[in-house]
Scaffold this active site. Structure first.
Site, PDB file in Angstrom:
ATOM      1  N   LYS A   1      -5.523   4.497  -5.515  1.00  0.00           N
ATOM      2  CA  LYS A   1      -5.768   3.085  -5.837  1.00  0.00           C
ATOM      3  C   LYS A   1      -5.685   2.812  -7.349  1.00  0.00           C
ATOM      4  O   LYS A   1      -4.589   2.780  -7.896  1.00  0.00           O
ATOM      5  CB  LYS A   1      -7.102   2.640  -5.253  1.00  0.00           C
ATOM      6  CG  LYS A   1      -7.090   2.647  -3.701  1.00  0.00           C
ATOM      7  CD  LYS A   1      -8.335   1.997  -3.171  1.00  0.00           C
ATOM      8  CE  LYS A   1      -8.511   2.183  -1.678  1.00  0.00           C
ATOM      9  NZ  LYS A   1      -7.866   1.157  -0.874  1.00  0.00           N
TER      10      LYS A   1
ATOM     11  N   ASP B   1     -13.734  12.218  -1.573  1.00  0.00           N
ATOM     12  CA  ASP B   1     -12.664  11.227  -1.568  1.00  0.00           C
ATOM     13  C   ASP B   1     -13.127  10.050  -2.435  1.00  0.00           C
ATOM     14  O   ASP B   1     -13.926   9.221  -2.005  1.00  0.00           O
ATOM     15  CB  ASP B   1     -12.390  10.777  -0.130  1.00  0.00           C
ATOM     16  CG  ASP B   1     -11.252   9.759  -0.062  1.00  0.00           C
ATOM     17  OD1 ASP B   1     -10.939   9.140  -1.087  1.00  0.00           O
ATOM     18  OD2 ASP B   1     -10.702   9.575   1.036  1.00  0.00           O
TER      19      ASP B   1
ATOM     20  N   PHE C   1     -13.545   6.607   6.168  1.00  0.00           N
ATOM     21  CA  PHE C   1     -12.168   6.106   6.103  1.00  0.00           C
ATOM     22  C   PHE C   1     -11.438   6.910   5.039  1.00  0.00           C
ATOM     23  O   PHE C   1     -11.800   6.888   3.866  1.00  0.00           O
ATOM     24  CB  PHE C   1     -12.099   4.612   5.760  1.00  0.00           C
ATOM     25  CG  PHE C   1     -10.687   4.103   5.825  1.00  0.00           C
ATOM     26  CD1 PHE C   1     -10.140   3.682   7.027  1.00  0.00           C
ATOM     27  CD2 PHE C   1      -9.871   4.089   4.703  1.00  0.00           C
ATOM     28  CE1 PHE C   1      -8.814   3.249   7.108  1.00  0.00           C
ATOM     29  CE2 PHE C   1      -8.551   3.653   4.773  1.00  0.00           C
ATOM     30  CZ  PHE C   1      -8.022   3.227   5.979  1.00  0.00           C
TER      31      PHE C   1
END
Ligand SMILES: Cc1ncc(COP(=O)(O)O)c(C=O)c1O
Length: 443
Positions: free
Chosen positions: A293, A264, A176
């Protein structure tokens, strides 16, 4: 001109005739379904109103006697906005910095075409914490893998010597990386892809945590492969933790074939897994890493790509940019998010509280071997996977946990991820674990 009146704050915030303090959970749901994109399926009958402390949300639920529009209850936040709030809600240091910045220092927004002084602070702090040569600031999390994708391709053509337009980027099954066309082009999730083609070409997928598959792909197509773009621990896939020696083997394989390792760390970074960045748990260093985030301290969207001089050095003026990437307020928030990561020892707390939570999970697995298939995690990125059965349904577990004052969300049918703020205290971990045990016991 449409007739639109907007006034008030908080519950008095009123848009025409709709005052927020008067709306029931069902009315919020109705507005969402009628006016929103319907691209989420949030938990029913609950609306968050505000935070109580670092890891506690105050939410509104339907009032059982129907006298009031809702009742308010406290929830321990077991998700912390998919790891965007590692520093805890309203972290004092970050909030003070924002207030001071807006009221005293006074520089919210200027474009990249003129230098501002806070960019220097941002670049010094981000290169410092990542131990990388250079950083490019962005805004949303997905922009980090998106930029790593572009950088890898350009590096492939300029430095590795791949023929123009033939570069291949390798990603992992179950990945993802977000929702842009590039990110969903890498994805193998049918819901995320359906109806959005044609997709970005030059992508190959390999099974995650399978060194043999990667070796054979690199051996057959290594000359055109520019990067392995991958999460160090797969988050959305259900907290998939690779074998301890996987990353050292991947690093060696990338070096052998002159292929970039682009990690990532949008979800795994900023202390989440018990190290500042998850790759540090495995003693490897990527060539590129993307953060998002918690890079924004739970206050603003802040993301960035950090990397080596050689790779980020392929950028030239005009080849990349972002109006709000590293703008003054975002830069200040980014710097203080890092200050808190270091000074509040978030990685260390994640390690300690994560071990506490995992030991509860392991006990639960011993108590319910026919219900709990596996428990997984590093630091406070944890999940339990139930045996596959219609009754052992992650959504049902989330709804039942809500009744017991815990907010958590399933990642797939049978898996529930628990990833609270890294400021969480021991007694709150015990509460979460006890609620989960009770829910599993009753199923
Ligand atoms: C590993 C990873 N990359 C990228 C993203 C996308 O971040 P955003 O939703 O902020 O664009 C996410 C979000 O969950 C993620 O987990």
């Amino acid at each position: 001109m449409p007739k639109l009146s907007i006034h008030g704050y908080g519950d008095d915030l009123t848009i025409n005739n709709f005052r927020l303090g008067d709306l029931s959970p069902a009315e919020h749901e109705k507005i969402d379904k009628e006016k929103g994109g319907r691209n989420y399926n949030p938990l029913e009958n609950v609306v968050v109103s505000h935070v109580k402390d670092s890891s506690t949300l105050i939410c509104r639920k339907p009032s059982e006697n129907g006298v009031a529009a809702y009742i308010e209850e406290e929830l321990i936040d077991g998700l912390c906005c998919y790891s965007a709030v590692n520093q805890g809600q309203l972290n004092r240091t970050i909030v003070d910095a924002v207030v001071k910045h807006l009221t005293e220092e006074k520089l919210p927004t200027v474009p990249r075409s003129i230098r501002h002084k806070y960019m220097s602070a941002f670049l010094l702090a981000t290169t410092g914490i990542t131990e990388m040569d250079r950083v490019v600031p962005k805004v949303a999390g997905v922009e980090a893998p998106e930029l790593m994708f572009k950088l890898s391709r350009r590096w492939g053509y300029k430095i590795k010597g791949v023929p123009q337009n033939e570069a291949i980027i390798v990603a992992a099954n179950g990945n993802f990386h977000g929702r842009t066309v590039t990110a969903v082009s890498m994805s193998d999730d049918l819901d995320a892809r359906e109806g959005f083609g044609p997709f970005v070409p030059g992508i190959e997928l390999v099974p995650f945590n399978n060194i043999d598959a990667l070796t054979s792909l690199f051996e057959s197509k290594g000359e055109k492969i520019v990067a392995f773009l991958v999460e160090p621990i797969q988050g959305e896939a259900g907290v998939i933790v690779p074998d301890e020696d996987y990353w050292t083997q991947v690093r060696a394989l990338c070096d052998k074939h002159n292929i970039l390792l682009a990690m990532d760390e949008v979800q795994t970074g900023f202390g989440r897994t018990g190290a500042n960045f998850a790759h540090q748990l495995y003693n490897v260093k990527p060539d590129l890493m993307g953060c998002g985030k918690a890079a924004g301290g739970g206050i603003l969207p802040v993301s960035f790509v950090a990397g080596s001089d050689e790779v980020i050095g392929v950028l030239t003026p005009g080849s990349e940019g972002s109006t709000f990437g590293g703008y003054p307020l975002g830069a200040v928030v980014g710097v203080y998010a890092i200050k808190v990561l270091i000074e509040e020892k978030l990685a260390e707390n994640a390690k300690i509280r994560g071990a506490q939570l995992m030991s509860h999970f392991e006990n639960m697995q011993t108590d319910f071997p026919d219900k709990i298939k596996e428990v997984r995690g590093k630091g406070l990125l944890t999940a339990f996977e139930m045996q596959y059965s219609p009754k052992l349904d992650g959504h049902h577990v989330s709804v039942e946990l809500l009744k017991r004052g815990v907010y958590a969300k399933e990642t797939h049918h049978s898996t529930v991820r628990i990833a609270p703020a890294l400021t969480i205290e021991a007694w709150q971990i015990d509460n979460i674990a006890e609620s989960i045990w009770n829910v599993i016991n009753e199923i």
